[in-house]
Design an enzyme around this catalytic site. Structure first.
Site, PDB file in Angstrom:
ATOM      1  CB  CYS A 156      46.774  39.564  51.318  1.00 42.90           C
ATOM      2  SG  CYS A 156      45.724  40.991  51.665  1.00 42.90           S
TER       3      CYS A 156
HETATM    4  N1  LIG Z   1      48.727  44.832  47.344  1.00 41.43           N
HETATM    5  C1  LIG Z   1      48.499  43.648  47.933  1.00 41.43           C
HETATM    6  O1  LIG Z   1      49.165  43.279  48.924  1.00 41.43           O
HETATM    7  C2  LIG Z   1      47.456  42.735  47.406  1.00 41.43           C
HETATM    8  C3  LIG Z   1      46.613  43.087  46.384  1.00 41.43           C
HETATM    9  N2  LIG Z   1      45.638  42.217  45.970  1.00 41.43           N
HETATM   10  C4  LIG Z   1      44.674  42.605  44.954  1.00 41.43           C
HETATM   11  O2  LIG Z   1      45.317  42.739  43.705  1.00 41.43           O
HETATM   12  C5  LIG Z   1      44.705  43.778  42.962  1.00 41.43           C
HETATM   13  C6  LIG Z   1      45.771  44.814  42.610  1.00 41.43           C
HETATM   14  O3  LIG Z   1      46.282  45.299  43.831  1.00 41.43           O
HETATM   15  P1  LIG Z   1      47.570  46.252  43.875  1.00 41.43           P
HETATM   16  O4  LIG Z   1      48.639  45.696  43.033  1.00 41.43           O
HETATM   17  O5  LIG Z   1      47.824  46.491  45.296  1.00 41.43           O
HETATM   18  O6  LIG Z   1      46.945  47.574  43.194  1.00 41.43           O
HETATM   19  P2  LIG Z   1      47.668  48.841  42.610  1.00 41.43           P
HETATM   20  O7  LIG Z   1      46.767  49.981  42.877  1.00 41.43           O
HETATM   21  O8  LIG Z   1      49.060  48.910  43.100  1.00 41.43           O
HETATM   22  O9  LIG Z   1      47.686  48.547  41.028  1.00 41.43           O
HETATM   23  C7  LIG Z   1      46.538  48.523  40.237  1.00 41.43           C
HETATM   24  C8  LIG Z   1      46.932  48.334  38.806  1.00 41.43           C
HETATM   25  O10 LIG Z   1      45.767  48.302  37.983  1.00 41.43           O
HETATM   26  C9  LIG Z   1      45.919  49.237  36.893  1.00 41.43           C
HETATM   27  N3  LIG Z   1      44.582  49.644  36.477  1.00 41.43           N
HETATM   28  C10 LIG Z   1      43.726  50.475  37.094  1.00 41.43           C
HETATM   29  N4  LIG Z   1      42.558  50.569  36.391  1.00 41.43           N
HETATM   30  C11 LIG Z   1      42.698  49.763  35.301  1.00 41.43           C
HETATM   31  C12 LIG Z   1      41.866  49.437  34.193  1.00 41.43           C
HETATM   32  N5  LIG Z   1      40.641  49.953  34.081  1.00 41.43           N
HETATM   33  N6  LIG Z   1      42.337  48.600  33.253  1.00 41.43           N
HETATM   34  C13 LIG Z   1      43.587  48.083  33.347  1.00 41.43           C
HETATM   35  N7  LIG Z   1      44.430  48.355  34.372  1.00 41.43           N
HETATM   36  C14 LIG Z   1      43.984  49.179  35.339  1.00 41.43           C
HETATM   37  C15 LIG Z   1      46.796  50.321  37.509  1.00 41.43           C
HETATM   38  O11 LIG Z   1      47.429  51.132  36.572  1.00 41.43           O
HETATM   39  P3  LIG Z   1      46.798  52.538  36.039  1.00 41.43           P
HETATM   40  O12 LIG Z   1      45.900  53.054  37.139  1.00 41.43           O
HETATM   41  O13 LIG Z   1      47.971  53.397  35.764  1.00 41.43           O
HETATM   42  O14 LIG Z   1      46.021  52.161  34.826  1.00 41.43           O
HETATM   43  C16 LIG Z   1      47.798  49.442  38.227  1.00 41.43           C
HETATM   44  O15 LIG Z   1      48.701  48.889  37.309  1.00 41.43           O
HETATM   45  C17 LIG Z   1      43.590  44.375  43.830  1.00 41.43           C
HETATM   46  O16 LIG Z   1      42.356  43.790  43.496  1.00 41.43           O
HETATM   47  C18 LIG Z   1      44.000  43.940  45.221  1.00 41.43           C
HETATM   48  O17 LIG Z   1      42.875  43.800  46.065  1.00 41.43           O
HETATM   49  C19 LIG Z   1      45.551  40.966  46.478  1.00 41.43           C
HETATM   50  C20 LIG Z   1      46.350  40.571  47.474  1.00 41.43           C
HETATM   51  C21 LIG Z   1      47.355  41.428  48.066  1.00 41.43           C
HETATM   52  C1  LIG Z   2      46.601  47.267  53.969  1.00 40.06           C
HETATM   53  C2  LIG Z   2      45.396  47.171  53.074  1.00 40.06           C
HETATM   54  O1  LIG Z   2      44.746  48.146  52.762  1.00 40.06           O
HETATM   55  N1  LIG Z   2      45.079  45.963  52.657  1.00 40.06           N
HETATM   56  C3  LIG Z   2      43.972  45.696  51.792  1.00 40.06           C
HETATM   57  C4  LIG Z   2      43.903  44.232  51.581  1.00 40.06           C
HETATM   58  C5  LIG Z   2      44.831  43.770  50.512  1.00 40.06           C
HETATM   59  C6  LIG Z   2      44.139  43.532  49.242  1.00 40.06           C
HETATM   60  O2  LIG Z   2      44.506  44.122  48.274  1.00 40.06           O
HETATM   61  O3  LIG Z   2      43.042  42.759  49.292  1.00 40.06           O
HETATM   62  P1  LIG Z   2      42.758  41.413  48.557  1.00 40.06           P
HETATM   63  O4  LIG Z   2      43.697  40.425  49.121  1.00 40.06           O
HETATM   64  O5  LIG Z   2      41.333  41.123  48.886  1.00 40.06           O
HETATM   65  O6  LIG Z   2      42.877  41.533  47.102  1.00 40.06           O
HETATM   66  C7  LIG Z   2      42.629  46.113  52.375  1.00 40.06           C
HETATM   67  O7  LIG Z   2      42.422  46.004  53.562  1.00 40.06           O
HETATM   68  O8  LIG Z   2      41.760  46.444  51.568  1.00 40.06           O
END
Ligand SMILES: NC(=O)C1=CN([C@@H]2O[C@H](COP(=O)(O)OP(=O)(O)OC[C@H]3O[C@@H](n4cnc5c(N)ncnc54)[C@H](OP(=O)(O)O)[C@@H]3O)[C@@H](O)[C@H]2O)C=CC1
Ligand SMILES: CC(=O)N[C@@H](CCC(=O)OP(=O)(O)O)C(=O)O
Length: 335
Positions: A156
């Site tokens: 991000c």
């Molecule tokens: N939030 C953001 O703004 C951004 C996030 N990302 C990346 O995207 C990814 C997800 O982030 P985010 O949506 O914030 O995370 P969340 O914590 O909101 O969601 C994680 C998801 O993964 C599931 N999960 C956890 N463990 C497992 C497993 N072993 N097998 C299958 N499913 C699993 C969880 O459900 P449950 O635990 O119930 O199984 C949940 O659905 C991360 O790698 C993050 O770095 C990238 C860019 C931006």
């Molecule tokens: C506010 C906050 O905690 N932000 C996350 C970055 C967002 C994320 O999920 O990281 P990726 O884009 O690398 O997947 C962090 O700093 O770890």
């Protein structure tokens, strides 16, 4: 129609992607998965996100061995909206099943496995997959995204920084000095799972990850330039704003800077704002990158804003899927 499954569909980025796919004219959201032990297995996605009742009345299935068989039988694409380490363990199996994998985590973004211990806290066991993965920075790596089996969707904060800086780098306007990037993210950036430090009522604008945040090396690697990156967590839900301090080469004029940005002037999701500076409000809940800048002598301050869940995650993942499928890159993204 192309069938897509999402693993990690109950999280913030997974649910955002589910919403985009459910509204997409060419993709069919066929499966939504959570971990085997998830407290949410068996629930509807719309039970968790009632604002999507009707649209996302799809059951969250546990990721069992049987689920892998089902995913492989039903899907062309699988999206990993899971933690980095989970993605690293799941991707090889899904690739072996012949699926095209779009990983939203940082599990396959860095080129060198040896960097993972320092920046992610685990040993990366798959150097060959790091070599194979293509970086999902949609506007800048379109050709490679199209042909790759494993797409490491850009982070991000890096998405914002790289879109702001690549035009300047490519035009040869940067000196060798380190670029300072100060960034603020809303709380959804930290994911949906509960934690005291990211509890909305506890968050008070403050920096974190000084000198060692994993997005520092990601930005440097894909910019080809040293950066000092400092993220902050702000008390708002979604959006990222970065203020970037750039030392320009001697003699660089405002016209040179303006000309450098013209390389992205026709990109439908990049909005060049010139000296009108972007804001979180201007991008929250939208798929755009807003870029503004002001120059004083050889100093340039670039301000860039994105929605962390759209251009910073699900929106860009969809853009990559559109590119891979040879659809219009913005299909399903612009209202
Ligand atoms: N939030 C953001 O703004 C951004 C996030 N990302 C990346 O995207 C990814 C997800 O982030 P985010 O949506 O914030 O995370 P969340 O914590 O909101 O969601 C994680 C998801 O993964 C599931 N999960 C956890 N463990 C497992 C497993 N072993 N097998 C299958 N499913 C699993 C969880 O459900 P449950 O635990 O119930 O199984 C949940 O659905 C991360 O790698 C993050 O770095 C990238 C860019 C931006
Ligand atoms: C506010 C906050 O905690 N932000 C996350 C970055 C967002 C994320 O999920 O990281 P990726 O884009 O690398 O997947 C962090 O700093 O770890």
């Amino acid at each position: 129609m192309l069938n897509v499954s999402i693993i990690g569909a109950s999280g913030y980025s997974g649910a955002e992607l589910a919403k985009l796919l459910a509204n997409h004219p060419e993709f069919n959201l066929i499966g939504c998965y959570v971990s085997e032990q998830s407290l949410d297995k068996g629930k509807l996605l719309s039970d968790l996100y009632p604002e999507h009742t009707g649209l996302l009345n799809i059951e969250l299935a546990p990721l069992t061995e049987q689920a892998f068989v089902q995913i492989a039988a039903q899907s062309e694409y699988v999206c990993l909206c899971t933690d980095h380490k989970v993605s690293v363990s799941l991707a090889p199996k899904l690739l072996d099943l012949g699926l095209k994998v779009f990983d939203l985590s940082g599990g396959f973004r860095l080129a060198d496995a040896s960097q993972y211990q320092q920046f992610y806290g685990f040993e990366h066991p798959h150097q060959p997959l790091l070599d194979e993965a293509q970086y999902g920075l949609a506007e800048w790596n379109t050709h490679a995204i199209k042909d790759a089996q494993l797409i490491a969707v850009a982070g991000c904060y890096p998405t914002a920084a790289l879109n702001a800086l690549k035009p300047l780098k490519n035009a040869g306007l940067l000196t060798d000095s380190q670029i300072i990037i100060n960034a603020v993210s809303g709380v959804t950036g930290a994911g949906r799972k509960a934690s005291l430090t990211t509890h909305f009522c506890e968050v008070s604008l403050s920096p974190y990850g000084l000198f060692n945040h994993r997005h520092g090396p990601e930005i440097s690697q894909y910019l080809g330039h040293p950066v000092l990156f400092t993220p902050h967590l702000g008390n708002f839900s979604r959006g990222i704003l970065e203020t970037i301090y750039v030392q320009l080469k001697e003699g660089t004029t405002p016209h040179d800077v303006e000309a450098a940005y013209q390389c992205v002037a026709d990109e439908p999701l990049i909005r060049l704002k010139g000296d009108k500076l972007p804001s979180i409000k201007g991008v929250a809940n939208s798929p755009y990158v807003d870029i503004g800048w002001q120059q004083q002598d050889q100093q340039l301050i670039v301000v860039v804003a994105i929605d962390n869940l759209l251009k910073g995650a699900a929106g860009q993942a969809l853009q990559c899927m559109n590119i891979a499928s040879e659809f219009t890159p913005t299909l399903g993204l612009k209202g």
